[in-house]
Write an enzyme that holds these catalytic residues in place. Structure first.
Site, PDB file in Angstrom:
ATOM      1  CD  GLU A  38      -2.496   0.888   2.926  1.00 52.55           C
ATOM      2  OE1 GLU A  38      -2.005   0.109   3.785  1.00 52.55           O
ATOM      3  OE2 GLU A  38      -3.538   1.535   3.118  1.00 52.55           O
ATOM      4  CE  LYS A 109      -7.163   0.584   3.794  1.00 51.67           C
ATOM      5  NZ  LYS A 109      -5.909   0.973   4.488  1.00 51.67           N
ATOM      6  CB  CYS A 142      -3.896  -2.263   4.423  1.00 52.48           C
ATOM      7  SG  CYS A 142      -2.901  -2.526   5.917  1.00 52.48           S
ATOM      8  CB  VAL A 169       0.419  -0.574  12.247  1.00 50.66           C
ATOM      9  CG1 VAL A 169       1.096   0.305  11.224  1.00 50.66           C
ATOM     10  CG2 VAL A 169      -1.073  -0.282  12.296  1.00 50.66           C
TER      11      VAL A 169
HETATM   12  C1  ACM Z   1      -3.936  -0.145   7.183  1.00 53.58           C
HETATM   13  O1  ACM Z   1      -5.036  -0.319   6.676  1.00 53.58           O
HETATM   14  N1  ACM Z   1      -2.981   0.521   6.557  1.00 53.58           N
HETATM   15  C2  ACM Z   1      -3.635  -0.707   8.507  1.00 53.58           C
END
Ligand code: ACM
Length: 274
Positions: A38, A109, A142, A169
């Site tokens: 990402e 996203k 992510c 993370v």
């Molecule tokens: C994320 O979605 N970058 C944790």
């Protein structure tokens, strides 16, 4: 088919360097499909929306996409890469799918994480699949991983390989993606980043552990938690077209959608308000 994660360690704001470094890693390992993290070209911790806008690129003509296109054309390969995307006044946390003949498509996203909600517009592409030679891919970015419905939708749309550019993370996604693979009988490629960023009064460390999983949830290749790395796995996408889980259980045909109506209601009362 050879599929690869490319685990990178971008330096915030140094787009040219980050793209050069990713391309050098990609050049070190031959694959048909490369998945990059990402926001691999910009880094993650934008101070505000204006800063993200200053680094965002148009996926049809931006620097990053042009460089990736050149690589894809030279190698006859496909690339899925996180992109800070500019679309008029809007900014998306996106992933581009690029092939030897140019841009195949964009996914924006769907589920924004934490302070991304202050930076990016929520994705408006919906969950999409892309037909590549020999396989159909779906893309999640992510934090999309935490919503199993997203992966299920991609599988139902025919995705055989879930490409998952990430800047993780929290320590959960790698394990969860093995389950996403198993419950949908799809291959997954999580391309995570490593390193840390300290900006705008915040600090985040990224967890690495990029991986390719098979349709039974087994990890075919995985990265460590610190360095930059490319991992390549040989897969047969046809295995993901077989949704038989046992001799009498078909993952799609055995579903009971009449029991799942609440999933598609925006508000479902005490289920989530309680
Ligand atoms: C994320 O979605 N970058 C944790």
């Amino acid at each position: 088919m050879q599929i690869a994660f490319v685990q990178t360690s971008p330096v915030f704001g140094r787009v040219r360097e980050n793209v050069d470094r990713a391309l050098a890693l990609m050049s070190s390992a031959k694959a048909d499909l490369y998945v990059l993290p990402e926001l691999f070209h910009t880094g993650y911790l934008f101070a505000d929306r204006a800063e993200a806008r200053s680094l965002a690129e148009d996926p049809t003509e931006g620097f990053t996409v042009r460089r990736l296109q050149k690589f894809a054309a030279g190698q006859g390969a496909y690339v899925v890469a996180g992109l800070c995307e500019k679309a008029g006044d809007r900014i998306f946390n996106s992933a581009v799918v690029i092939g030897p003949h140019g841009l195949v498509g964009v996914y924006r996203k769907s589920h924004l994480f934490l302070d991304e909600k202050d930076i990016f517009d929520p994705g408006d592409t919906g969950l999409r699949t892309f037909a590549l030679p020999g396989c159909r891919i779906g893309v999640l970015i992510c934090f999309d991983w935490v919503f199993p419905e997203a992966c299920r939708v991609l599988a139902l749309l025919g995705a055989e390989v879930i490409c998952h550019p990430s800047n993780l993370v929290l320590p959960y996604a790698q394990r969860a993606m093995r389950t996403r693979a198993l419950e949908n009988r799809v291959f997954t490629v999580t391309a995570n980043r490593v390193g840390a960023e300290e900006r705008a009064g915040k600090r985040l460390s990224f967890t690495g552990g990029s991986q390719v999983t098979a349709v039974d949830g087994e990890v075919l290749v995985e990265a460590g938690h610190e360095g930059e790395e490319v991992g390549v796995a040989e897969i047969d996408p046809a295995l993901a077209r077989d949704k038989w889980f046992t001799s009498r259980n078909h993952l799609f045909a055995d579903r009971r959608p009449e029991l799942y109506g609440v999933l598609t209601q925006k508000e479902n009362g005490s289920c989530w308000r309680a």
